[in-house]
Scaffold this motif. Structure first.
Motif, short mmCIF file in Angstrom:
data_model
loop_
_atom_site.label_atom_id
_atom_site.label_comp_id
_atom_site.label_asym_id
_atom_site.label_seq_id
_atom_site.Cartn_x
_atom_site.Cartn_y
_atom_site.Cartn_z
N UNK A 58 -5.02 2.69 -14.10
CA UNK A 58 -6.01 1.57 -13.70
C UNK A 58 -5.22 0.53 -12.99
N UNK A 59 -4.03 0.37 -13.39
CA UNK A 59 -2.98 -0.79 -12.77
C UNK A 59 -2.69 -0.46 -11.51
N UNK A 60 -2.60 0.90 -11.15
CA UNK A 60 -2.40 1.47 -9.66
C UNK A 60 -3.53 1.07 -8.81
N UNK A 61 -4.73 1.39 -9.43
CA UNK A 61 -5.77 0.82 -8.80
C UNK A 61 -5.91 -0.58 -8.50
N UNK A 62 -5.53 -1.29 -9.49
CA UNK A 62 -5.49 -2.80 -9.38
C UNK A 62 -4.37 -3.32 -8.40
N UNK A 63 -3.40 -2.56 -8.29
CA UNK A 63 -2.20 -2.85 -7.20
C UNK A 63 -2.81 -2.81 -5.70
N UNK A 64 -3.62 -1.73 -5.62
CA UNK A 64 -4.31 -1.63 -4.29
C UNK A 64 -5.32 -2.86 -4.02
N UNK A 120 -3.26 -9.17 1.86
CA UNK A 120 -2.63 -8.71 2.99
C UNK A 120 -3.48 -8.97 4.11
N UNK A 121 -2.81 -9.83 5.08
CA UNK A 121 -3.75 -10.38 6.17
C UNK A 121 -4.09 -9.27 7.02
N UNK A 122 -5.53 -9.34 7.81
CA UNK A 122 -5.83 -8.51 8.73
C UNK A 122 -4.98 -8.39 9.80
N UNK A 123 -4.00 -9.36 10.35
CA UNK A 123 -3.27 -9.23 11.35
C UNK A 123 -1.87 -8.59 11.08
N UNK A 124 -1.73 -8.21 9.78
CA UNK A 124 -0.51 -7.67 9.21
C UNK A 124 -0.09 -6.49 9.99
N UNK A 125 1.21 -6.21 10.03
CA UNK A 125 1.31 -4.80 10.79
C UNK A 125 1.03 -3.47 10.03
N UNK A 126 0.52 -2.56 10.68
CA UNK A 126 0.22 -1.41 10.05
C UNK A 126 0.93 -0.63 8.92
N UNK A 127 0.63 -0.60 7.79
CA UNK A 127 1.31 0.02 6.82
C UNK A 127 1.87 -1.06 5.82
N UNK A 128 1.49 -2.29 6.11
CA UNK A 128 1.93 -3.36 5.08
C UNK A 128 0.98 -3.42 3.76
N UNK A 129 -0.08 -2.94 3.85
CA UNK A 129 -0.94 -2.90 2.40
C UNK A 129 -0.49 -1.78 1.54
N UNK A 130 -0.12 -0.66 2.06
CA UNK A 130 0.47 0.46 1.46
C UNK A 130 1.81 0.14 0.81
N UNK A 131 2.58 -0.50 1.55
CA UNK A 131 3.97 -0.93 1.14
C UNK A 131 3.81 -1.81 -0.22
N UNK A 132 3.15 -2.83 0.12
CA UNK A 132 2.87 -3.98 -0.91
C UNK A 132 2.20 -3.60 -2.01
N UNK A 133 1.07 -2.51 -2.01
CA UNK A 133 0.55 -1.95 -3.13
C UNK A 133 1.60 -0.89 -3.59
N UNK A 134 2.42 -0.22 -3.19
CA UNK A 134 3.59 0.62 -3.56
C UNK A 134 4.24 -0.24 -4.73
#
Length: 317
Positions: free
Chosen positions: A94-100, A107-121
């Protein structure tokens, strides 16, 4: 009222309770002093970053594998409470889902590709990767009986063999997508296979797997001692793990407080800490209680999940 206070002051105190409080105080004092020592030596520049990296490499690739190999090989799985394992796994997923979810919101929409996955990880590791052995073993060992403390190794193995690979894949996908403009990112499937293949060379995972195979083959799941010479060597190396981790934890705090003094730097870690140290313990303890386990087991599950994030999370980040 005076009589009631006098009566309460004359109530006998359990020697076991006094001994447990004294043992816990002594353990916490030792932990604090070792961390202060690490902080002081790093702050005074008596230890270089290169030296600290070497100490950390010894702890992660020698001392920890030796500790896990010996502990998993001797563990009696018949005494492991499955309700604690299942509740912890469900809570951490559940916490992994919360991190996503948190990463998608921050994560800003203008952020570089992959930023969301890196931050979530990174957030997922921060919220699930506890200091189960370096801090957990001495603290929980001062409060709970050995059969419950032994579950620390099982719960830590769940993190190492199930949750960490999932989060490493997430980091790998984010890293693969985080490429300069004009370059084609690697296919997600290829990245996943590469990350999983690299995990087969992880000495910590290999030590857990080797201890499990030895336990099942020799002890039938009830635990088996390693050969005397190997057992003695693993015990010697494993004893170095806790003090080294506490020392490095203190050293890693140098400069951290200045960075967190800025509100924008503290917001995301604060959310992660609240989820890790408040939400997860309640969820896991509720699951253990619902299964009908003993109250002491539920208390152990709650206390275990209050433990702070492991210092290795900083290395992964």
């Amino acid at each position: 009222r005076h009589r009631r206070d006098e009566h309460m002051s004359t109530l006998p105190q359990s020697p076991d309770t006094i001994d447990a409080i004294a043992a816990l105080f002594s353990t916490l004092l030792n932990i604090t002093l070792v961390q202060v020592l690490g902080y002081a030596m790093k702050r005074s520049q008596r230890l270089s970053q290169t030296a600290l990296a070497g100490i950390g490499a010894f702890a992660g690739t020698v001392a920890l594998p030796a500790l896990l190999l010996r502990a998993v090989a001797a563990l009696d799985f018949g005494q492991v409470d499955l309700s604690v394992c299942c509740s912890l796994l469900a809570g951490k997923l559940c916490l992994v889902g919360a991190s996503l979810a948190v990463s998608s919101l921050t994560t800003l929409s203008t952020a570089q590709a992959g930023s969301l996955e890196l931050r979530a990880g990174v957030l997922g590791l921060l919220m699930t990767n506890s200091d189960d052995l370096g801090l957990g073993l001495p603290v929980l060992g001062a409060i709970f009986p050995p059969q419950l403390v032994g579950m620390c190794f099982v719960l830590n193995s769940i993190q190492l063999m199930l949750l960490n690979p999932l989060l490493f894949v997430l980091l790998g996908v984010g890293k693969a997508r985080h490429v300069p403009e004009g370059r084609t990112p690697l296919p997600t499937g290829e990245v996943v296979l590469h990350v999983l293949h690299s995990l087969t060379k992880n000495v910590v995972l290999l030590s857990v797997a080797a201890g499990l195979v030895y336990n099942l083959a020799i002890g039938g799941g009830t635990g088996a001692s390693l050969p005397p010479s190997l057992d003695s060597l693993c015990r010697l190396l494993g004893q170095a793990f806790s003090p080294i981790v506490l020392f490095l934890s203190g050293a890693s705090n140098v400069g951290a407080f200045t960075e967190l003094s800025h509100l924008h730097s503290a917001a995301t870690p604060l959310v992660a800490v609240l989820c890790k140290s408040l939400l997860l313990p309640v969820v896991v303890a509720a699951g253990v209680n619902a299964s009908g386990s003993a109250r002491e087991t539920a208390n152990f599950a709650f206390t275990f999940n209050i433990l702070p994030a492991a210092g290795s999370t900083l290395v992964f980040a």
